[in-house]
Motif scaffolding. Structure first.
Motif, short mmCIF file in Angstrom:
data_model
loop_
_atom_site.label_atom_id
_atom_site.label_comp_id
_atom_site.label_asym_id
_atom_site.label_seq_id
_atom_site.Cartn_x
_atom_site.Cartn_y
_atom_site.Cartn_z
N GLU A 40 0.79 -1.23 0.00
CA GLU A 40 0.00 0.00 0.00
C GLU A 40 0.83 1.28 0.00
N HIS A 41 2.13 1.14 -0.17
CA HIS A 41 2.99 2.30 -0.37
C HIS A 41 2.61 2.94 -1.71
N PRO A 42 2.65 4.28 -1.83
CA PRO A 42 2.27 4.94 -3.09
C PRO A 42 2.98 4.40 -4.32
N PHE A 43 4.22 3.95 -4.17
CA PHE A 43 4.96 3.42 -5.32
C PHE A 43 4.30 2.16 -5.87
N GLN A 44 3.66 1.39 -4.98
CA GLN A 44 3.16 0.07 -5.34
C GLN A 44 1.64 0.01 -5.47
N ARG A 45 0.94 0.81 -4.68
CA ARG A 45 -0.50 0.61 -4.48
C ARG A 45 -1.32 0.57 -5.77
N GLU A 46 -1.04 1.47 -6.70
CA GLU A 46 -1.84 1.54 -7.93
C GLU A 46 -1.36 0.58 -9.02
N HIS A 47 -0.27 -0.13 -8.75
CA HIS A 47 0.29 -1.01 -9.77
C HIS A 47 0.05 -2.50 -9.50
N TYR A 190 10.54 3.17 -1.52
CA TYR A 190 9.54 2.15 -1.27
C TYR A 190 10.14 0.96 -0.52
#
Length: 317
Positions: A40-47, A190
């Motif tokens: 759920e880190h911004p680097f990972q969450r949407e990917h 991240y």
């Protein structure tokens, strides 16, 4: 109740955490935090895509593909690593793992990528191969003794940390002929959030050329102080410079600390990396890490010798 393969939903989190607690004995609170930091880190969450097997309201299995940027021919591609695969003991033997792997190819998944990579354990390796993944090479471990006696009487992790300082985020651009997991400050930010351990970085520069090392200290059998070279990148694909960079690293480690040994897992098909191991007295040991790949990019590769993949490229580094 029929089994459903679908995307993960937030209400499933406690059951997924419990799955990992059952399998690995990781305390629930500890893994719950790791789960959040990892997915759920911004680097990972949407990917990333998280997939579950659900029997009614019971989570029977979990599988994920997380964004893991790889640079091929100088181009950053949309690549993902497969990991954190688990099936509840009560539901094993029903091909749930294979069905979760296949879910990303279903239209409803909405998943789109150019490359999938993975580092499966022995128990899951054959399932991946049956699922159409390639195994172009395995990472081969090499070791080199440093200071076996002195390491017993010192704290090399503390020594190296004191002399080298804390690692910091960094951007690094490889020679375009090298394929590697991208070295990006944003990716570092991240990973630094969830990684645990004693990590170090070292750079060597000469005549406008630069080499980058990522390292981690590990204690084995309480007395063996191992320093793992988790990643090595070079701005130039030049065998002599690469060997010199490894040699300078070893000199710097010996000057600053007393580790028992230094180790590195490399693609043995890389003639430049293998030459450095041979010339600097690294010994090959009977230990390997599976590397697998799938997708349009993998299908186009004829020669994998320039793929510089390492231990730190695995999510559990």
């Amino acid at each position: 109740m029929s089994m459903t393969i679908q995307k993960y939903e937030d209400w499933m989190r406690p059951q997924v955490i419990e799955l990992f607690n059952m399998e690995y004995g990781i305390p629930i609170d500890e893994f719950d935090k790791l789960f959040g930091d990892f997915y759920e880190h911004p680097f990972q969450r949407e990917h990333c895509i998280r997939i579950v097997s659900v029997d009614g309201q019971k989570v029977a299995g979990f599988q994920s593909f997380f964004y893991w940027p790889v640079v091929v021919d100088g181009r950053l591609i949309r690549s993902y690593q497969s990991g954190n695969s688990l099936v509840h003991p009560d539901f094993r033997g029903q091909r749930l793992f294979a069905r979760m792997l296949n879910y990303i190819h279903e239209p409803e998944s909405g998943f789109n990528c150019e490359l999938l990579i993975g580092f499966p354990v022995e128990a899951s390796y054959n399932s991946f191969i049956r699922n159409g993944w390639k195994n172009p090479f395995n990472l081969q471990w090499f070791i080199k003794p440093l200071n076996p006696v002195r390491s017993l009487l010192s704290n090399p992790e503390q020594q190296l940390g004191k002399n080298w300082g804390a690692r910091s985020t960094a951007d690094f651009k490889c020679d375009q002929k090298i394929t590697a997991v991208a070295q990006q400050a944003a990716f570092d930010d991240y990973r630094f959030k969830y990684e645990k351990g004693d990590f170090f970085r070292f750079q060597f520069e000469e005549n406008g050329r630069t080499a980058f090392f990522e390292l981690k200290a590990q204690r084995r059998k309480k007395v063996i102080r191992e320093l793992i070279i988790g990643k090595f990148l070079s701005s130039h694909l030049d065998a002599a410079f690469i060997t010199k960079a490894f040699n300078e690293l070893i000199r710097a480690v010996r000057k600053s600390s007393n580790f028992t040994l230094i180790s590195c897992a490399i693609n043995p098909d890389s003639k430049e990396l293998k030459m450095a191991m041979d010339e600097l007295g690294f010994r090959q040991i009977d230990r390997k890490i599976y590397f697998i790949a799938k997708g349009p990019v993998a299908d186009e590769i004829k020669d994998w010798s320039n793929w510089w993949i390492y231990r730190s490229d695995i999510d559990t580094w």
